[in-house]
Design a protein around this motif. Structure first.
Motif, PDB file in Angstrom:
ATOM      1  N   ARG A  46       3.932 -19.580  14.863  1.00 50.69           N
ATOM      2  CA  ARG A  46       3.572 -20.503  13.794  1.00 50.69           C
ATOM      3  C   ARG A  46       4.569 -20.512  12.658  1.00 50.69           C
ATOM      4  NH1 ARG A  46      -2.314 -19.828  11.840  1.00 50.69           N
ATOM      5  NH2 ARG A  46      -1.568 -21.420  10.394  1.00 50.69           N
ATOM      6  N   THR A  47       5.137 -19.369  12.342  1.00 54.20           N
ATOM      7  CA  THR A  47       6.198 -19.347  11.339  1.00 54.20           C
ATOM      8  C   THR A  47       7.339 -18.511  11.906  1.00 54.20           C
ATOM      9  OG1 THR A  47       5.372 -17.360  10.242  1.00 54.20           O
ATOM     10  CG2 THR A  47       4.582 -19.465   9.389  1.00 54.20           C
ATOM     11  N   ALA A  48       8.509 -18.693  11.311  1.00 53.08           N
ATOM     12  CA  ALA A  48       9.701 -18.031  11.845  1.00 53.08           C
ATOM     13  C   ALA A  48       9.526 -16.520  11.898  1.00 53.08           C
ATOM     14  CB  ALA A  48      10.908 -18.404  10.994  1.00 53.08           C
ATOM     15  N   GLN A  49       8.781 -15.981  10.937  1.00 58.08           N
ATOM     16  CA  GLN A  49       8.652 -14.526  10.870  1.00 58.08           C
ATOM     17  C   GLN A  49       7.457 -13.998  11.648  1.00 58.08           C
ATOM     18  OE1 GLN A  49       8.604 -13.744   6.693  1.00 58.08           O
ATOM     19  NE2 GLN A  49      10.788 -14.002   6.483  1.00 58.08           N
ATOM     20  N   ALA A  50       6.657 -14.901  12.205  1.00 57.54           N
ATOM     21  CA  ALA A  50       5.427 -14.449  12.873  1.00 57.54           C
ATOM     22  C   ALA A  50       5.723 -14.012  14.303  1.00 57.54           C
ATOM     23  CB  ALA A  50       4.413 -15.579  12.875  1.00 57.54           C
ATOM     24  N   TRP A  51       4.829 -13.187  14.829  1.00 50.50           N
ATOM     25  CA  TRP A  51       4.932 -12.800  16.223  1.00 50.50           C
ATOM     26  C   TRP A  51       4.684 -14.018  17.114  1.00 50.50           C
ATOM     27  CZ3 TRP A  51       2.886  -9.200  12.759  1.00 50.50           C
ATOM     28  CH2 TRP A  51       3.475  -7.935  12.792  1.00 50.50           C
TER      29      TRP A  51
ATOM     30  N   LEU B 161      -0.152   0.793   5.532  1.00 37.35           N
ATOM     31  CA  LEU B 161      -1.549   0.358   5.641  1.00 37.35           C
ATOM     32  C   LEU B 161      -2.478   1.517   5.998  1.00 37.35           C
ATOM     33  CD1 LEU B 161      -0.872  -3.003   7.507  1.00 37.35           C
ATOM     34  CD2 LEU B 161      -1.771  -2.773   5.182  1.00 37.35           C
ATOM     35  N   ARG B 162      -1.903   2.704   6.095  1.00 38.22           N
ATOM     36  CA  ARG B 162      -2.653   3.919   6.469  1.00 38.22           C
ATOM     37  C   ARG B 162      -3.364   3.748   7.807  1.00 38.22           C
ATOM     38  NH1 ARG B 162      -4.010   7.814   1.470  1.00 38.22           N
ATOM     39  NH2 ARG B 162      -2.183   7.306   0.258  1.00 38.22           N
TER      40      ARG B 162
ATOM     41  N   GLU C  54      -3.231 -24.603  17.484  1.00 38.26           N
ATOM     42  CA  GLU C  54      -4.457 -24.482  18.274  1.00 38.26           C
ATOM     43  C   GLU C  54      -5.478 -25.549  17.884  1.00 38.26           C
ATOM     44  OE1 GLU C  54      -6.517 -20.705  18.165  1.00 38.26           O
ATOM     45  OE2 GLU C  54      -7.717 -21.257  19.905  1.00 38.26           O
TER      46      GLU C  54
ATOM     47  N   LEU D 167      -6.538 -14.395  15.272  1.00 45.14           N
ATOM     48  CA  LEU D 167      -6.669 -15.507  14.336  1.00 45.14           C
ATOM     49  C   LEU D 167      -5.793 -16.695  14.724  1.00 45.14           C
ATOM     50  CD1 LEU D 167      -6.690 -13.657  10.898  1.00 45.14           C
ATOM     51  CD2 LEU D 167      -8.598 -14.817  12.015  1.00 45.14           C
ATOM     52  N   HIS D 168      -4.744 -16.446  15.471  1.00 44.80           N
ATOM     53  CA  HIS D 168      -3.801 -17.527  15.756  1.00 44.80           C
ATOM     54  C   HIS D 168      -4.105 -18.253  17.059  1.00 44.80           C
ATOM     55  CE1 HIS D 168      -1.792 -15.933  12.355  1.00 44.80           C
ATOM     56  NE2 HIS D 168      -1.470 -14.823  12.947  1.00 44.80           N
TER      57      HIS D 168
ATOM     58  N   TYR E 148       0.643   8.020  -5.757  1.00 35.64           N
ATOM     59  CA  TYR E 148       0.367   8.531  -4.414  1.00 35.64           C
ATOM     60  C   TYR E 148      -0.870   9.429  -4.433  1.00 35.64           C
ATOM     61  CZ  TYR E 148       5.047   6.777  -3.708  1.00 35.64           C
ATOM     62  OH  TYR E 148       6.143   5.949  -3.655  1.00 35.64           O
TER      63      TYR E 148
ATOM     64  N   MET F  36       0.849  -1.187   0.000  1.00 33.85           N
ATOM     65  CA  MET F  36       0.000   0.000   0.000  1.00 33.85           C
ATOM     66  C   MET F  36       0.888   1.241   0.000  1.00 33.85           C
ATOM     67  SD  MET F  36      -3.456  -0.887   0.726  1.00 33.85           S
ATOM     68  CE  MET F  36      -4.182  -0.001   2.088  1.00 33.85           C
ATOM     69  N   ILE F  37       0.238   2.332  -0.109  1.00 33.27           N
ATOM     70  CA  ILE F  37       0.970   3.587  -0.238  1.00 33.27           C
ATOM     71  C   ILE F  37       0.625   4.469   0.950  1.00 33.27           C
ATOM     72  CG2 ILE F  37       1.199   5.643  -1.636  1.00 33.27           C
ATOM     73  CD1 ILE F  37       0.434   3.866  -4.016  1.00 33.27           C
TER      74      ILE F  37
ATOM     75  N   PHE G  19      -0.532 -24.080   7.206  1.00 29.27           N
ATOM     76  CA  PHE G  19      -0.405 -22.639   7.430  1.00 29.27           C
ATOM     77  C   PHE G  19      -1.526 -21.769   6.861  1.00 29.27           C
ATOM     78  CE2 PHE G  19       3.981 -24.331   7.432  1.00 29.27           C
ATOM     79  CZ  PHE G  19       4.357 -23.950   8.713  1.00 29.27           C
TER      80      PHE G  19
ATOM     81  N   ALA H 163      -7.589 -12.389  21.961  1.00 27.20           N
ATOM     82  CA  ALA H 163      -8.099 -13.357  20.988  1.00 27.20           C
ATOM     83  C   ALA H 163      -7.735 -12.844  19.599  1.00 27.20           C
ATOM     84  CB  ALA H 163      -9.612 -13.478  21.103  1.00 27.20           C
TER      85      ALA H 163
ATOM     86  N   TYR I 150      -1.093   8.248  10.641  1.00 30.30           N
ATOM     87  CA  TYR I 150      -1.011   9.431   9.779  1.00 30.30           C
ATOM     88  C   TYR I 150      -0.181  10.526  10.474  1.00 30.30           C
ATOM     89  CZ  TYR I 150      -4.960   7.674   6.940  1.00 30.30           C
ATOM     90  OH  TYR I 150      -5.779   6.952   6.124  1.00 30.30           O
TER      91      TYR I 150
ATOM     92  N   ALA J  19      12.523 -21.178   6.298  1.00 31.35           N
ATOM     93  CA  ALA J  19      12.815 -21.467   7.704  1.00 31.35           C
ATOM     94  C   ALA J  19      11.751 -22.371   8.330  1.00 31.35           C
ATOM     95  CB  ALA J  19      12.913 -20.164   8.483  1.00 31.35           C
ATOM     96  N   ASP J  20      10.583 -22.431   7.737  1.00 33.10           N
ATOM     97  CA  ASP J  20       9.476 -23.196   8.323  1.00 33.10           C
ATOM     98  C   ASP J  20       9.285 -24.556   7.671  1.00 33.10           C
ATOM     99  OD1 ASP J  20       8.675 -20.903   9.925  1.00 33.10           O
ATOM    100  OD2 ASP J  20       8.140 -20.036   7.991  1.00 33.10           O
TER     101      ASP J  20
ATOM    102  N   PRO K  29     -13.883 -15.799  21.780  1.00 29.17           N
ATOM    103  CA  PRO K  29     -14.701 -15.772  20.570  1.00 29.17           C
ATOM    104  C   PRO K  29     -14.431 -16.980  19.687  1.00 29.17           C
ATOM    105  CG  PRO K  29     -12.895 -14.207  20.420  1.00 29.17           C
ATOM    106  CD  PRO K  29     -12.864 -14.759  21.804  1.00 29.17           C
TER     107      PRO K  29
ATOM    108  N   LEU L 192      -0.728 -16.669   6.737  1.00 28.68           N
ATOM    109  CA  LEU L 192       0.643 -17.140   6.952  1.00 28.68           C
ATOM    110  C   LEU L 192       1.157 -17.961   5.784  1.00 28.68           C
ATOM    111  CD1 LEU L 192       0.962 -18.203  10.680  1.00 28.68           C
ATOM    112  CD2 LEU L 192       1.417 -16.007   9.597  1.00 28.68           C
TER     113      LEU L 192
ATOM    114  N   SER M  44      -1.410  -3.659  -4.514  1.00 29.82           N
ATOM    115  CA  SER M  44      -0.633  -3.868  -3.295  1.00 29.82           C
ATOM    116  C   SER M  44      -0.920  -5.274  -2.806  1.00 29.82           C
ATOM    117  CB  SER M  44      -1.029  -2.843  -2.234  1.00 29.82           C
ATOM    118  OG  SER M  44      -2.316  -3.150  -1.738  1.00 29.82           O
TER     119      SER M  44
ATOM    120  N   SER N 151       0.748  11.246   2.685  1.00 31.62           N
ATOM    121  CA  SER N 151       1.943  12.089   2.663  1.00 31.62           C
ATOM    122  C   SER N 151       2.285  12.571   4.069  1.00 31.62           C
ATOM    123  CB  SER N 151       1.735  13.266   1.716  1.00 31.62           C
ATOM    124  OG  SER N 151       0.859  14.185   2.305  1.00 31.62           O
TER     125      SER N 151
END
Lengths: 287, 814
Positions: A188-193, A43-44, B789, A261-262, B141, A1-2, B705, A259, A47, B730-731, B813, B725, B297, A5
């Motif tokens: 869940r994946t190496a790059q995920a939180w 992701l705007r 989960e 998605l993960h 933009y 996304m953009i 995933f 809560a 701002y 790496a996974d 939920p 995901l 995007s 400004s």
């Protein structure tokens, strides 16, 4: 996304940065490594009127041994933290947890100060800050103050920093001999939180746990200390798996896990207990 | 690795330049050539659509519906028009008279409902992300900023998000005609007899979750006009099909429309489409007379690139007590989303003939109901119908083995088509030309160390280890090489399945190959060069491949369904044969011999029994000069060929997966993965290896995933890669791959196609392994993706999850 400004300034000194922040007021936002803020901009979801890029403020980078603590400049990248001999020697938990942050690309851009000031409870380092009772050095045009970790994280993405303040460095107390450390991250994946993470530091003496510090990632709006676990585990014999498990079963006390998605909250509570047990075992068993 | 060595075999290591043999002992075919296109693709020194800059170019940004289902009651673009840099603002109303309806080329049944599908919504929106307006501005933009100034009022209508509920009498309707798009049935044999008195019947329902294709290059479009004719650059898999469809949709005459797919960065089916954005960019450039560009995007792509899978599969298998399969019954609900796009309704049909897999049986019964929901339309996604079918039958066969207390490999042996039985016409009416399931399976078992892993599994079960081990089997086949035109016609598809190739010999003896297939990462330039090098005896380096531009490669059916090599590659072979025939005429003339006495070998035409010869390069130059040619001979060696296959091709293989399941956390870890594929003869083993690796990764991704999640209002919740995901290297585990080679008998190359194999095979292998690990704990299924989960909850519900500390009842939920 953009992104929408915004104005952009790139000061070359801390004083210059503070001056800009002071002039711009709440419209300004500090940019550190950009690994959290830039996605929000794109992701705007944010701002800001002005971005104050600290990338050229060299005085905020680096690691120094200050006797009873280690001072890590806020703009020190994760990579530099992980590879710092001082950090590895005196604050191994910081190195362990930082090494699990996202991926190498992120660790080369992202900074310790940036990720702490962003205060995402799913980030790995806020929980480590709580576990180790780090202190946050903040500067404003008016001067400098030191904020204990316990007072720093106020809410989701919200810290005790004032709009005119810049986090300049983090003091990590040296814990001395006898401590073992572990950061148990579940994702869940190496790059995920982290869905849940557990930062544990354990002081061993005479075959028992004399003191433990346990803090949890992503179990509430802020990183939390698992004080129930810390109390229960004190005095437990190192080989007493049952005692450690019983202590770990208190990990989710007084938490309000989110809560998403993960994971739903009950699963996070369950994970907190299992992972705390594992973290205690690992911390107690390592030198 | 230890186990592989113990088994006495080591997986084949492919090295650059290896000559592993191939059909006819060719020098290039079969060789692990590094891909000649990779340097430019990997460094980006090439023309991706978004790289294209044209003088005076304008940029398009789309405003997209925030509601899954609503009536558009008011549109006000006046404020947006005055924003800086804005050249034009359009809403659906502005295009209503000229935009036509996006095409569906596959009206699968008599009863099908094909709703009008305006590229830009005019009166009603039916999924979140549907284009409702657009801004054209001097940079991207400004275009994005001005979107905020467009005002649109919506009157909300009920979202329809669940397929089963959508078919209820009282359900809100997506379209006036109702929510049922079509019903398609197919039956062979006496299914009632097969199920009557069967010793065992397995009856299962599986959910193929909705997936979002994530090509590395997002979609992008550049449209331009000189006032008379139009050129459209698009990151598409199908420039040729697109040209025809755009001509029909927009009314721009086909000969005034050139479509170019420059280098394209992946598709996986998602760029097998005629998109709203392609049509609208053409219409905008027609209005403004200026070139326009749109690049999506990633978040926009998650919403609006067509989605994949999303089926609810009920499968029943009837078998005798000794495991012999008597019959298979399939009742399928397929989520179409809000509209039928290019091949949306055909996707489940591509699987309809594959639920019998590699097995013999007496009867088969298949019903598919296409259902409309207020979601992004679904369409082809790597494997398209065949992964779904393979998943259901391979899962069900493992369930049958468990029910019978039989080893899943042994059960398969009892049912599969034996090597000696080929060619074999299956219960679904397909004739599998060749295969060797025994060889592939034996090889896989040896590489995997099957018995040893089974022993470890038994030990972990015995010890009640918190980490359990499961072994999953997938013995798949697929129908590839789309497709015999007559078969497509009998399935009501709107086009044929032939492919075209042209071979041009230049004066210096270099060769240009024009192909109608359109690569988007597969390596056509390398593989085609290898084929031509062998066929004409020219150096690999002397061949260039021209593709993806309807003005230079004028004829083709493009790339999907593992068809490029099997159909397009064969067309190249046939064109080369004609070139050789032409050259032979010239050679005979120059050598003063009869054409019948001319032999061709490795680029030389030689008079049989003498030393006199001419190289193909010499003949090329002589033909160019045209001073001394046979009487009446047209001065050219070039030739075209169009190949329409008689049959599909049927790659197959055996994939074995071992998964460790942490029963305390629900985490799964793939411990080892062995894939032995039989894709027939191989042109380039390195390319095959890459396709297999990527395919397995994509199939594992579905198993563990990926999942597009919507809320009850039809909002997509997985709009970013933080929520949707994708696994990275790496996974994913290391794969042990090998091949058996049973050449296809239906084409001169003996090839079968490899683009989809890994994806089709791997998903059931992984889920079978997870369920196998947990079966003793009362688990029969884990819904995909098998997230930690989900695994934990399944164990929790089975009452066998180890407890850590206090019981909790908090649910949160749903």
């Amino acid at each position: 996304m953009i992104p929408a400004s915004f104005d952009y300034v790139r000061p070359s000194s801390l004083d210059e940065a503070l001056e800009t922040l002071h002039d711009q007021g709440e419209e300004a936002k500090v940019l550190a490594g950009g690994q959290s803020l830039l996605p929000l901009l794109r992701l705007r979801l944010a701002y800001p009127g002005t971005l104050v890029d600290l990338g050229r403020v060299e005085e905020l980078r680096g690691v120094a041994d200050r006797g009873d603590h280690v001072l890590i400049g806020a703009m020190t990248t994760h990579y530099d933290v992980v590879t710092s001999p001082i950090v590895r020697e005196h604050c191994p938990l910081v190195a362990l947890a930082t090494a699990t942050v996202a991926d190498p690309a992120v660790r080369h851009r992202g900074t310790l100060g940036g990720s702490l000031a962003h205060a995402d409870p799913a980030g790995d380092l806020p929980a480590v800050a709580r576990a180790l009772d780090m202190e946050f050095v903040a500067r404003s045009a008016g001067g400098e103050r030191v904020i204990p970790a316990a007072d720093f994280f106020l809410d989701y993405l919200e810290t005790a920093l004032d709009p005119g303040e810049i986090l300049t460095g983090i003091r990590v107390p040296k814990l001395g001999p006898g401590w073992g450390f572990h950061y148990e991250k579940f994702h869940r994946t190496a790059q995920a939180w982290a869905i849940v993470g557990v930062a544990a530091a354990v002081r061993r003496s005479n075959g028992a746990i004399e003191e433990a510090r346990v803090a949890l990632t992503n179990m509430g709006a802020t990183p939390v200390r698992a004080t129930g676990v810390e109390e229960s585990v004190r005095g437990a014999e190192l080989g007493a798996n049952g005692a450690l498990r019983a202590a770990a079963s208190r990990a989710d006390e007084d938490t309000e896990p989110p809560a998403d998605l993960h994971a739903r909250p009950d699963y996070r509570r369950h994970l907190a207990r299992v992972l705390t047990h594992r973290a205690l075992l690992a911390a107690a068993g390592t030198g | 690795m230890t186990e592989q060595l113990d088994a006495g075999v080591v997986a084949r290591q492919i090295k650059e330049g290896d000559l592993l043999g191939g059909p006819g002992g060719g020098r290039e075919v079969g060789r692990a050539r590094r891909r000649k296109e990779d340097a430019r693709l990997v460094t980006g020194r090439t023309q991706w659509t978004d790289n294209i800059q044209l003088p005076g170019m304008l940029y398009v940004a789309f405003l997209r519906s925030p509601m899954a289902h609503a009536r558009i009651t008011r549109v006000d673009t006046s404020a947006a028009r005055t924003q800086p840099g804005v050249v034009a603002v359009y809403s659906g109303q502005d295009f209503a008279a000229e935009q036509g309806s996006l095409p569906c080329a596959w009206p699968v049944s008599e009863d099908i409902v094909i709703p009008d599908h305006p590229p830009m919504a005019v009166t009603e929106v039916r999924y979140v992300g549907e284009a409702v307006a657009c801004v054209v501005a001097t940079d991207r933009y400004k275009a994005a900023d001005a979107l905020d100034a467009i005002e649109i009022d919506y009157e909300p209508l009920d979202a329809v998000t669940d397929m089963t509920a959508a078919l209820d009498e009282g359900s809100p309707k997506v379209h006036e005609a109702g929510n049922k798009a079509f019903t398609w049935k197919f039956a062979q044999g006496d299914i009632d007899a097969a199920f009557r008195d069967a010793a065992v019947v397995i009856d299962r329902t599986y959910v193929q979750q909705r997936l979002i294709p994530s090509a590395m290059e997002p979609r992008a479009v550049v449209a331009q006009t000189d006032g008379d004719s139009f050129t459209l650059h698009s990151a598409t898999q199908i420039p040729h099909v697109l040209r025809v469809m755009l001509a029909l949709t927009t009314g721009i005459p086909e000969h005034k429309l050139r479509v170019i797919a420059p280098d394209v960065g992946g598709g996986f089916g998602s760029k097998l489409q005629v998109t709203a954005e392609e049509v609208l960019c053409l219409l905008i450039t027609r209005r403004l007379g200026k070139p326009v560009k749109w690049t999506e995007s990633r978040s926009e792509g998650n919403l609006t690139v067509h989605h994949g899978r999303d089926q609810l599969q009920r499968i029943s298998v009837a078998a005798d007590a000794d495991g012999r399969i008597r019959g298979v019954k399939v009742d399928l609900l397929a989520d179409m989303g809000a509209y039928l796009m290019l091949v949306t309704p055909g996707v489940p049909l591509l699987g309809a003939f594959m639920y019998s897999g590699i097995y013999k049986m007496d009867a088969y019964d298949f019903t598919c109901t296409g259902v409309f929901t207020t979601k992004m339309p679904t369409d082809a996604y790597r494997g398209a119908g065949r992964p779904e079918a393979t998943f259901a039958i391979e899962r069900a066969v493992d369930e049958l083995a468990a029910e019978l207390g039989m080893d899943p490999i042994e059960l398969r042996r009892r049912n599969w088509i034996r090597h000696s039985e080929f060619p074999y016409t299956t219960i679904c009416g397909l004739t599998y030309d060749s295969g060797n399931y025994e060889a592939a399976t034996d090889r896989a078992l040896a590489l995997f160390g099957y018995d040893k892993l089974r022993a470890e599994q038994a030990d972990r079960r015995e010890r009640d280890d918190p980490v359990q081990l499961g072994i999953g089997v997938s013995t798949y086949t697929e129908m590839c090489g789309l497709a015999p035109s007559r078969v497509l016609g009998s399935l009501a598809y709107g086009a044929g399945g032939w492919e075209h190739a042209g071979v041009r010999v230049l004066p210096t003896g270099k060769v240009e190959v024009v192909t109608g297939t359109s690569p988007h990462g597969q390596g056509h330039e390398t593989a085609w060069s290898q084929i031509v090098a062998d066929a004409l005896g020219v150096p690999f380096e002397d061949v260039a491949v021209i593709h993806g531009d309807t003005s230079s490669s004028h004829k083709g059916m493009d790339t999907y369904g593992s068809r490029s090599l099997v159909v397009g590659g064969v067309a190249v072979v046939q064109a080369c044969e004609k070139v050789k025939e032409n050259a032979k005429q010239v050679a005979a003339h120059l050598l003063e011999a009869s054409p019948d006495d001319i032999e061709f070998s490795r680029g030389e035409f030689r008079v049989r029994g003498t030393g006199a010869s001419r190289t193909i390069q010499e003949i090329a130059l002589a033909t160019f000069a045209a001073h001394n040619l046979p009487d009446g001979f047209e001065p050219r060696l070039d030739a075209d060929a169009t190949f329409d296959p008689d049959n599909f091709s049927f790659p197959h293989g055996t994939h074995l997966c071992a998964v460790e399941v942490d029963t305390e956390t629900g985490a799964t870890k793939i411990r080892s993965y062995v894939a032995v594929d039989d894709v027939g003869s191989v042109v380039n083993p390195l390319i095959v290896e890459g396709q297999v690796h990527g395919g397995i990764a994509q199939g594992i991704a579905q198993a563990l995933f990926e999942e597009a999640v919507h809320d009850a209002d039809g909002n997509l919740l997985t709009t970013t890669m933080a929520d949707y995901l994708l696994p990275s290297a790496a996974d994913l585990p290391d794969y042990t791959t090998d091949r058996t080679e049973t050449p296809a008998t239906t084409n001169p190359l003996g090839v079968k196609g490899v683009g989809e194999a890994g994806t089709i095979a791997s998903t059931p292998a992984v889920v079978n392994a997870i369920v196998d690990a947990l079966r003793p704990r009362g688990v029969q299924d884990v819904a995909m993706p098998c997230t930690p989960e989900r695994v934990w909850r399944v164990l929790d519900q089975a009452g066998t999850a180890p407890r850590a500390g206090a019981q909790t009842t908090e649910g949160g939920p749903a």
